[in-house]
Design a protein around this motif. Structure first.
Motif, PDB file in Angstrom:
ATOM      1  N   HIS A 826       0.819  -1.227   0.000  1.00  0.00           N
ATOM      2  CA  HIS A 826       0.000   0.000   0.000  1.00  0.00           C
ATOM      3  C   HIS A 826       0.849   1.271   0.000  1.00  0.00           C
ATOM      4  CE1 HIS A 826      -3.724  -2.237   0.670  1.00  0.00           C
ATOM      5  NE2 HIS A 826      -3.028  -2.982   1.512  1.00  0.00           N
ATOM      6  N   SER A 827       2.058   1.206  -0.522  1.00  0.00           N
ATOM      7  CA  SER A 827       2.923   2.381  -0.620  1.00  0.00           C
ATOM      8  C   SER A 827       3.265   2.601  -2.081  1.00  0.00           C
ATOM      9  CB  SER A 827       4.207   2.176   0.198  1.00  0.00           C
ATOM     10  OG  SER A 827       5.091   3.262   0.005  1.00  0.00           O
ATOM     11  N   PRO A 828       2.496   3.434  -2.775  1.00  0.00           N
ATOM     12  CA  PRO A 828       2.684   3.545  -4.222  1.00  0.00           C
ATOM     13  C   PRO A 828       4.069   3.993  -4.646  1.00  0.00           C
ATOM     14  CG  PRO A 828       1.214   5.262  -3.393  1.00  0.00           C
ATOM     15  CD  PRO A 828       1.406   4.287  -2.293  1.00  0.00           C
ATOM     16  N   GLU A 829       4.685   4.919  -3.899  1.00  0.00           N
ATOM     17  CA  GLU A 829       6.009   5.394  -4.308  1.00  0.00           C
ATOM     18  C   GLU A 829       7.057   4.293  -4.188  1.00  0.00           C
ATOM     19  OE1 GLU A 829       8.995   9.200  -3.775  1.00  0.00           O
ATOM     20  OE2 GLU A 829       7.602   8.728  -2.148  1.00  0.00           O
ATOM     21  N   SER A 830       7.105   3.610  -3.054  1.00  0.00           N
ATOM     22  CA  SER A 830       8.108   2.556  -2.891  1.00  0.00           C
ATOM     23  C   SER A 830       7.826   1.376  -3.800  1.00  0.00           C
ATOM     24  CB  SER A 830       8.174   2.108  -1.428  1.00  0.00           C
ATOM     25  OG  SER A 830       6.941   1.563  -1.010  1.00  0.00           O
ATOM     26  N   SER A 831       6.548   1.061  -4.018  1.00  0.00           N
ATOM     27  CA  SER A 831       6.198  -0.038  -4.917  1.00  0.00           C
ATOM     28  C   SER A 831       6.615   0.268  -6.343  1.00  0.00           C
ATOM     29  CB  SER A 831       4.691  -0.319  -4.868  1.00  0.00           C
ATOM     30  OG  SER A 831       4.307  -0.847  -3.619  1.00  0.00           O
ATOM     31  N   PHE A 832       6.455   1.524  -6.756  1.00  0.00           N
ATOM     32  CA  PHE A 832       6.842   1.871  -8.116  1.00  0.00           C
ATOM     33  C   PHE A 832       8.359   1.849  -8.264  1.00  0.00           C
ATOM     34  CE2 PHE A 832       7.177   4.267 -12.036  1.00  0.00           C
ATOM     35  CZ  PHE A 832       6.160   3.691 -12.766  1.00  0.00           C
ATOM     36  N   ALA A 833       9.074   2.315  -7.244  1.00  0.00           N
ATOM     37  CA  ALA A 833      10.533   2.273  -7.295  1.00  0.00           C
ATOM     38  C   ALA A 833      11.033   0.836  -7.371  1.00  0.00           C
ATOM     39  CB  ALA A 833      11.117   2.972  -6.066  1.00  0.00           C
ATOM     40  N   LEU A 834      10.404  -0.059  -6.628  1.00  0.00           N
ATOM     41  CA  LEU A 834      10.790  -1.465  -6.655  1.00  0.00           C
ATOM     42  C   LEU A 834      10.524  -2.080  -8.025  1.00  0.00           C
ATOM     43  CD1 LEU A 834      11.822  -3.895  -5.033  1.00  0.00           C
ATOM     44  CD2 LEU A 834       9.439  -4.380  -4.418  1.00  0.00           C
ATOM     45  N   ALA A 835       9.370  -1.727  -8.640  1.00  0.00           N
ATOM     46  CA  ALA A 835       9.041  -2.255  -9.970  1.00  0.00           C
ATOM     47  C   ALA A 835      10.053  -1.794 -10.999  1.00  0.00           C
ATOM     48  CB  ALA A 835       7.631  -1.804 -10.363  1.00  0.00           C
ATOM     49  N   GLN A 836      10.443  -0.541 -10.953  1.00  0.00           N
ATOM     50  CA  GLN A 836      11.432  -0.052 -11.909  1.00  0.00           C
ATOM     51  C   GLN A 836      12.804  -0.678 -11.675  1.00  0.00           C
ATOM     52  OE1 GLN A 836      11.094   4.353 -12.036  1.00  0.00           O
ATOM     53  NE2 GLN A 836      10.278   4.017 -14.090  1.00  0.00           N
ATOM     54  N   SER A 837      13.116  -0.930 -10.409  1.00  0.00           N
ATOM     55  CA  SER A 837      14.384  -1.589 -10.113  1.00  0.00           C
ATOM     56  C   SER A 837      14.415  -2.996 -10.716  1.00  0.00           C
ATOM     57  CB  SER A 837      14.591  -1.655  -8.595  1.00  0.00           C
ATOM     58  OG  SER A 837      15.810  -2.292  -8.278  1.00  0.00           O
TER      59      SER A 837
END
Length: 857
Positions: A826-837
């Motif tokens: 439920h943390s969109p910023e960290s989830s998106f950073a992880l997906a890009q990583s």
């Protein structure tokens, strides 16, 4: 600049005021005395209250058929304008005109007086079309009265000449100023205020035309008359000295210019006070003079004072303004920010000032407008709530009428009602003034909110006087630092897009993007590395073309097989304004309601039943579908990967108990989406579709194909040239959307202008899984005028957007990884950073495939 934005009645009204009494009714003399007495005692607000009391008394005693009431409204407007309250002055002048029209006095001199004054207000707001309209109306009336109104006609000539000068029509301005000078001489003689004003104005134009000798002659003539009439300490003398100083500067006489400016400043300090806008204009000119003479400490002292004054002046002026008025006003005031940046570049002690100026100026309009509309529904005032409801209604009507009947009677009705309600809301929403207090934050407020391993970067720009190029620099704030540290980055030439590789040639385009990201590492990121030792989290605010570059994707080769990305060493956080750090919003998690609405696998030919020749062509479309943008061809094809994308979204979130609404094919309609958003706004809104953005308006072609002249390409509104394709959108894209509009009220193309009119305060996150959704027209301190701005105006907290034409398949992969983690954390910023990583590991040598997207607050 000469005769600056707020030259007030002292210059532009001079002939008008000289030619007519303050009030044209003897019974009102006591009110004038009361006003003058309070003003002399320093009771400015009470003095303005006298004007309101006069209007109230006249309305009570004589009703709205009184000529004196119309005159009193104009008098009230003049008083507001003297103190820089342009929006209030406009309102009072309009009230005067409306009363005179209802009294069948629209052809009388009283009408011309209010129209002439109103034209000056519009001119100084940059609204030249309305300024010219009202000025010409006043001139026509005054000319009709002949000798009885020759003095007033002369003032209109001066006003019109000033308008033409503002538009750069210098020869026409000189012609009208000369005519005004001769008329003033005939009427008042050589030793008169009107003649002095005419000399001053004519000198300004001659200076613009490089007729230096003539300019100096007229400046001296103006000063001689003013000093003889008023004495050496009058504000009119200061205005002429100010203009003469600018003339000397243009002639390279910096010391002479400084002497004139210092003399003008002392006059204004004594006669007007340090809070007066004219004092600030002179101070600004002095700061520029000191900078050009190399006296940087003096320039810094003046610019610090200017920042405080400008902030106060903007906050005061925004109250009572419409959206468009705020935009025009701020466009003319924001130049002081660039002066602060330019000073910091050559004088390090000014870095704190430059950071503070950027902190105040960036996104000022967006923040102000967003705050007003978000606060409306917290108001208990019934008038406010009713006005807001009507405002929303008018905005929607204007959007529907934009293509079918722009400028028609119904459109104009809604445009005027919208502007009226916008002004009322900015005046009456109580929390707006509280929000404005939050604008007065500085770099130390940002520093106080940073963790030990964090840094904040404000990126600024200024146009270099020698090479004429836009230069970019970064101001870095870290905990414990004594001041922000500045470093030069690059010029606009370094940021230029590569030529030759167009998106229709996919391999070449992808390779061009990859090469650019590597090249920009050296010019954008390498200069910052010495300032970021020990830093983990970097919060940054872009500007200009640099705001449309994903910094996390910049990279450099380590060896023949490995690359180093910025995101490998830093957690980057893109912000629209560093004020989000100062108030602590940057570290607050985005709270998501567990509901999502997703659109994908859209039939862009659907929802239409047209049976003409074009329908066959639309249904037979077989264009490329590898890309999610307007470069895929003139028409848009269904994107096959988007079906998998939204189904994976539904699977990941549905397993965690989210409410999911998926819309595909013909069901992904604009009309249906708007209804759903109005009835049940989701926590997350996801678009998997084609996007488009035209940064500049395309010219219309008479007799050209309908698709060449659609508003998506030709509109003067950048938000109307940015949008997302939904069901049936191909028809409108090709200029044939009438049937779909007739059936549903919408055309299948959701523009940013339409998005901005929605109420999405309950939606925390919007994901734009489409091409170039972060691009758009650039507007100075306001940033990119595109999707992000539109969704922020609608009330959304965070947006995922892209900066180039993205591939269909890899975009689906990225979004799948994102929602898989979001469902759990439920943390969109960290989830998106992880997906890009994760995507960076899959495609380490092709950031084109995954790095276009940025999560931004």
């Amino acid at each position: 600049m000469p005769r600056t934005h707020f030259a007030f009645f002292l210059l532009l009204f001079a002939a008008e005021v000289h030619a007519q009494p303050q009030l044209e009714r003897p019974a009102c003399a006591e009110w004038q005395i009361a006003y003058d007495s309070l003003l002399a005692a320093g009771e400015r607000e009470s003095a303005l209250g006298v004007c309101g009391n006069l209007v109230n008394c006249l309305e009570a005693v004589e009703g709205d058929t009184s000529l004196a009431l119309a005159v009193a409204y104009r008098w009230w407007g003049n008083r507001h304008y003297e103190w820089g309250n342009a929006s209030e002055a406009e309102e009072k002048y309009l009230a005067s005109l409306q009363l005179l029209t209802s009294q069948n006095r629209a052809q009388q001199l009283d009408y011309s007086h209010a129209a002439n004054n109103l034209s000056i207000v519009y001119r100084n707001q940059g609204n030249f079309e309305q300024a010219e309209k009202h000025c010409l109306r006043a001139m026509a009336i005054r000319k009709h009265y002949g000798s009885k109104a020759t003095n007033h006609y002369a003032s209109s000539l001066i006003n019109l000449a000033g308008l033409y000068r503002s538009q750069g029509r210098l020869e026409a301005a000189a012609e009208f100023y000369l005519e005004g000078l001769e008329l003033s001489r005939e009427l008042f003689g050589d030793a008169s205020t009107a003649v002095a004003t005419a000399h001053n104005n004519l000198a300004v134009v001659y200076s613009d035309l490089d007729a230096m000798t003539k300019a100096e002659e007229h400046y001296q003539a103006a000063l001689d008359v003013q000093r003889a009439l008023f004495g050496p300490g009058h504000p009119n003398v200061a205005i002429t000295l100010n203009n003469l100083a600018i003339h000397c500067r243009n002639a390279g006489q910096l010391e002479a210019s400084r002497e004139h400016l210092e003399a003008a400043l002392e006059i204004q300090r004594e006669a007007l006070g340090v809070d007066h806008p004219e004092f600030a204009r002179t101070l600004s000119n002095l700061a520029t003079n000191a900078f050009e003479r190399g006296d940087f400490q003096t320039a810094l002292t003046h610019r610090k004072s200017l920042l405080a004054h400008t902030a106060s002046f903007v906050r005061q002026s925004f109250v009572g303004m419409s959206r468009e008025q705020m935009r025009l006003f701020w466009e003319q005031e924001e130049a002081f920010v660039y002066g602060c940046i330019e000073l910091a570049q050559v004088y390090p002690p000014a870095t704190g000032l430059a950071f503070d100026a950027l902190l105040f100026g960036k996104g000022l309009l967006l923040s102000s407008l967003t705050e007003i509309e978000v606060a409306v529904n917290e108001e208990a005032d019934a008038e406010v709530r009713k006005a807001y409801a009507e405002l929303v209604e008018s905005r929607k009507a204007m959007l529907q009428l934009r293509d079918t009947d722009p400028g028609g009677e119904e459109y104009n009705f809604h445009a005027q009602r919208a502007q009226r309600h916008e002004k009322l809301l900015s005046r009456k929403v109580s929390s707006f003034s509280q929000f404005q207090d939050q604008l007065l934050v500085g770099w130390r407020d940002v520093q106080a909110q940073l963790s030990t391993a964090a840094a904040a970067i404000e990126i600024g720009q200024y146009r270099h006087p020698e090479d004429g190029r836009m230069h970019y620099l970064a101001l870095v704030v870290r905990p414990g630092a004594a001041a922000p540290v500045i470093t030069e980055l690059c010029t606009d030439a370094d940021l230029a897009q590569p030529e030759g590789a167009m998106p229709v040639h996919l391999p070449e385009y992808a390779e061009a993007v990859n090469r650019r990201l590597e090249r920009l590492y050296d010019v954008l990121w390498k200069p910052l590395l010495p300032l970021l030792q020990g830093v983990e989290d970097v919060y940054y605010c872009g500007v200009g073309d640099l705001a449309q570059i994903p910094l996390h994707a910049l990279n450099t080769p380590i060896d023949s097989t490995h690359r180093r990305y910025v995101m490998d060493d830093f957690n980057l956080h893109a912000l629209s304004t560093a004020r989000l750090i100062a108030n602590g919003s940057h570290s607050k998690p985005v709270s998501l309601r567990k509901s999502a609405l997703a659109l994908g696998y859209i039939n862009y030919n659907g929802a239409g039943t047209t049976e003409d020749a074009n329908a066959t062509a639309l249904n037979a479309l077989t264009s490329r579908n590898e890309l999610r943008g307007e470069h895929a061809g003139q028409l848009f094809a269904t994107l096959p990967q988007t079906l998998t994308e939204i189904e994976e979204l539904a699977a990941h979130l549905g397993e965690r108990g989210w409410d999911i609404d998926l819309r595909t094919a013909e069901q992904a309609s604009e009309h249906g989406l708007k209804e759903a958003l109005q009835q049940h706004p989701p926590g997350v809104l996801h678009f998997a579709t084609h996007g488009f953005s035209f940064s500049t308006a395309q010219g219309t072609e008479e007799g050209g194909e309908p698709w060449m002249n659609t508003s998506f390409r030709t509109s003067s509104d950048p938000l109307a040239r940015t949008g997302l394709l939904l069901s049936g959108g191909n028809y409108a894209w090709m200029g044939q959307g009438e049937e779909l509009i007739g059936a549903t009220g919408d055309d299948g193309v959701l523009t940013a202008a339409e998005i901005a009119a929605l109420d999405l305060r309950a939606t925390s996150l919007v994901v734009l899984s489409a091409c170039e959704t972060g691009n758009g027209a650039w507007s100075g301190m306001e940033g990119t005028l595109g999707h992000f701005r539109a969704f922020k105006l609608a009330g959304v907290r965070a947006v995922v957007q892209s900066f180039w034409t993205v591939p269909d398949r890899e975009t689906r992969e990225l979004m799948g990884l994102f929602y898989a983690d979001l469902a759990q954390n439920h943390s969109p910023e960290s989830s998106f950073a992880l997906a890009q990583s994760s995507m960076r590991q899959r495609y380490p040598h092709s950031p084109y495939k995954w790095a276009a997207f940025v999560y931004m607050q």
